[in-house]
Write a protein that holds these residues in place. Structure first.
Motif, PDB file in Angstrom:
ATOM      1  N   VAL A 274      -0.856  -8.459  -3.015  1.00 52.47           N
ATOM      2  CA  VAL A 274      -0.319  -8.505  -4.376  1.00 52.47           C
ATOM      3  C   VAL A 274      -1.191  -9.382  -5.271  1.00 52.47           C
ATOM      4  CG1 VAL A 274       1.635  -9.318  -5.774  1.00 52.47           C
ATOM      5  CG2 VAL A 274       2.052  -7.988  -3.694  1.00 52.47           C
ATOM      6  N   ARG A 275      -1.550 -10.548  -4.771  1.00 52.84           N
ATOM      7  CA  ARG A 275      -2.325 -11.489  -5.593  1.00 52.84           C
ATOM      8  C   ARG A 275      -3.698 -10.926  -5.974  1.00 52.84           C
ATOM      9  NH1 ARG A 275      -0.902 -16.726  -6.438  1.00 52.84           N
ATOM     10  NH2 ARG A 275      -3.092 -17.402  -6.408  1.00 52.84           N
TER      11      ARG A 275
ATOM     12  N   ALA B 178       5.930 -11.147  -3.649  1.00 58.73           N
ATOM     13  CA  ALA B 178       5.165 -10.856  -2.442  1.00 58.73           C
ATOM     14  C   ALA B 178       5.670 -11.658  -1.245  1.00 58.73           C
ATOM     15  CB  ALA B 178       3.684 -11.142  -2.679  1.00 58.73           C
TER      16      ALA B 178
ATOM     17  N   LEU C 294       0.131  -2.097  -2.340  1.00 61.96           N
ATOM     18  CA  LEU C 294       0.547  -3.265  -3.127  1.00 61.96           C
ATOM     19  C   LEU C 294      -0.575  -3.749  -4.042  1.00 61.96           C
ATOM     20  CD1 LEU C 294       2.572  -5.257  -0.452  1.00 61.96           C
ATOM     21  CD2 LEU C 294       3.463  -4.462  -2.665  1.00 61.96           C
ATOM     22  N   THR C 295      -1.808  -3.731  -3.531  1.00 59.08           N
ATOM     23  CA  THR C 295      -2.943  -4.145  -4.362  1.00 59.08           C
ATOM     24  C   THR C 295      -3.094  -3.225  -5.573  1.00 59.08           C
ATOM     25  OG1 THR C 295      -4.105  -5.072  -2.447  1.00 59.08           O
ATOM     26  CG2 THR C 295      -5.433  -4.550  -4.381  1.00 59.08           C
TER      27      THR C 295
ATOM     28  N   LEU D 204       7.242  -0.880  -7.745  1.00 58.72           N
ATOM     29  CA  LEU D 204       7.257  -2.064  -6.881  1.00 58.72           C
ATOM     30  C   LEU D 204       8.684  -2.436  -6.483  1.00 58.72           C
ATOM     31  CD1 LEU D 204       4.518  -4.300  -8.555  1.00 58.72           C
ATOM     32  CD2 LEU D 204       4.387  -3.155  -6.329  1.00 58.72           C
TER      33      LEU D 204
ATOM     34  N   SER E   3       7.324  -1.867 -13.502  1.00 56.15           N
ATOM     35  CA  SER E   3       7.470  -2.396 -12.146  1.00 56.15           C
ATOM     36  C   SER E   3       8.429  -1.577 -11.287  1.00 56.15           C
ATOM     37  CB  SER E   3       7.959  -3.848 -12.202  1.00 56.15           C
ATOM     38  OG  SER E   3       9.267  -3.921 -12.749  1.00 56.15           O
TER      39      SER E   3
ATOM     40  N   LYS F 274       1.100 -11.052   0.864  1.00 57.96           N
ATOM     41  CA  LYS F 274       0.966 -11.918  -0.312  1.00 57.96           C
ATOM     42  C   LYS F 274      -0.409 -11.753  -0.967  1.00 57.96           C
ATOM     43  CE  LYS F 274       1.178 -16.865  -1.490  1.00 57.96           C
ATOM     44  NZ  LYS F 274       1.498 -18.206  -0.928  1.00 57.96           N
TER      45      LYS F 274
ATOM     46  N   LEU G 162       4.833 -12.643  -9.412  1.00 51.20           N
ATOM     47  CA  LEU G 162       4.374 -11.630  -8.463  1.00 51.20           C
ATOM     48  C   LEU G 162       4.154 -12.237  -7.074  1.00 51.20           C
ATOM     49  CD1 LEU G 162       1.977  -9.689 -10.840  1.00 51.20           C
ATOM     50  CD2 LEU G 162       4.015  -8.751  -9.726  1.00 51.20           C
TER      51      LEU G 162
ATOM     52  N   THR H 249       0.099  -3.305  -8.013  1.00 50.77           N
ATOM     53  CA  THR H 249       0.152  -4.539  -8.796  1.00 50.77           C
ATOM     54  C   THR H 249      -0.894  -4.504  -9.900  1.00 50.77           C
ATOM     55  OG1 THR H 249       0.904  -5.768  -6.860  1.00 50.77           O
ATOM     56  CG2 THR H 249       0.057  -7.056  -8.692  1.00 50.77           C
TER      57      THR H 249
END
Length: 295
Positions: free
Chosen positions: A190-191, A211, A51-52, A283, A280, A187, A207, A55
């Motif tokens: 993603v952030r 998440a 995810l990291t 994702l 995207s 969360k 985003l 994103t």
């Protein structure tokens, strides 16, 4: 490239990134290092670091910038798995079809291996901060603060999940447990990627919504699999949550309703990505993968 191939490529890239931090040297604490590696390289999905990186890749292609943070979040996740399996928490004997850390080594070594992985995650980020130029420092300090807060939330969720075993709790309590226990790390995964890529505040908001929804979806699916999954695929026993008296989405809503909530949440997560267009797609498919996985 289809989704499964792209997923496998991400997993391989992350495994290569993690291997750079494995402690292979001969030393007095060699068994402890082996215990850390045993779980860290034990066959996980690598969802959080994926995810990291995925994103970050919405905006920029040089994913090596995000790799230390991807590695760090996976170390934290594996710390949580080791401790989650311990006799004093879930008392699980198997994970990914192999003996859990405390069964393979011993309880004291497992506890310290978990501690070691948590600490090493901070070492990885600290090293990246040390090597960063002054323009990036404030951004990365913001990430470090959020990273620390997410771990604190995860520990809170784990505590409540254990403390409230066998007790009647409200839907609000259930959501609170899992927003912290499972959702917090997904969360921040993603952030971190979004913040490192310098996205706009509005993009970060969407985003973050994505998440939060996949975090909830992941936990609902875990609860469903814990009730009706295939033990040979899951690599761990089915029915433990019920035996321990844990309050889950299945115990609260029943299987049918839990699946309906899962479907609704997954669609909402995908909707949050509409403005990012074709970039995207991975994702979006990852959200469906979370919904439809069998382990």
């Amino acid at each position: 490239m289809d989704f499964k191939e792209e997923l496998a490529n991400y997993q391989q890239t992350i495994n290569q990134g993690i291997e750079k931090y494995l402690r292979k040297q001969k030393c007095k604490e060699e068994v402890l290092n082996q215990s850390m590696e045993y779980t860290l390289m034990g066959g996980g999905k690598r969802l959080r670091p994926i995810l990291t990186l995925a994103t970050y890749k919405l905006f920029k292609s040089d994913i090596e910038v995000a790799m230390p943070y991807a590695v760090a979040i996976e170390m934290v996740h594996n710390f949580s798995l080791i401790h989650d399996d311990l006799p004093g928490i879930d008392n699980d004997d198997f994970r990914h079809g192999k003996p859990t850390n405390h069964k393979q080594f011993n309880e004291a070594t497992a506890i310290l291996a978990g501690d070691g992985l948590l600490n090493q995650a901070y070492m990885v980020i600290s090293q990246d901060l040390e090597n960063s130029n002054t323009n990036d420092i404030s951004q990365k300090i913001k990430i470090l603060k959020e990273f620390s807060k997410a771990i604190d939330k995860m520990i809170t969720g784990e505590y409540l999940d254990t403390e409230l075993e066998g007790k009647q709790i409200t839907q609000e309590d259930l959501n609170y447990i899992h927003e912290n226990k499972t959702g917090a790390l997904l969360k921040i995964s993603v952030r971190m990627g979004a913040i490192l890529a310098d996205c706009s505040e509005e993009q970060l908001r969407k985003l973050t919504n994505y998440a939060e929804k996949i975090g909830l979806a992941f936990q609902i699916k875990d609860d469903i699999l814990a009730e009706e999954g295939d033990e040979t695929i899951l690599g761990k026993p089915v029915g433990n949550d019920r035996e321990l008296g844990k309050c889950t989405f299945v115990s609260q809503y029943g299987i049918k309703k839990a699946k309906e909530i899962l479907d609704k949440i997954t669609k909402e997560a995908i909707y949050e990505l509409q403005e990012f267009g074709e970039k995207s797609q991975f994702l979006k498919e990852l959200a469906l993968y979370i919904q439809n996985r069998n382990k």
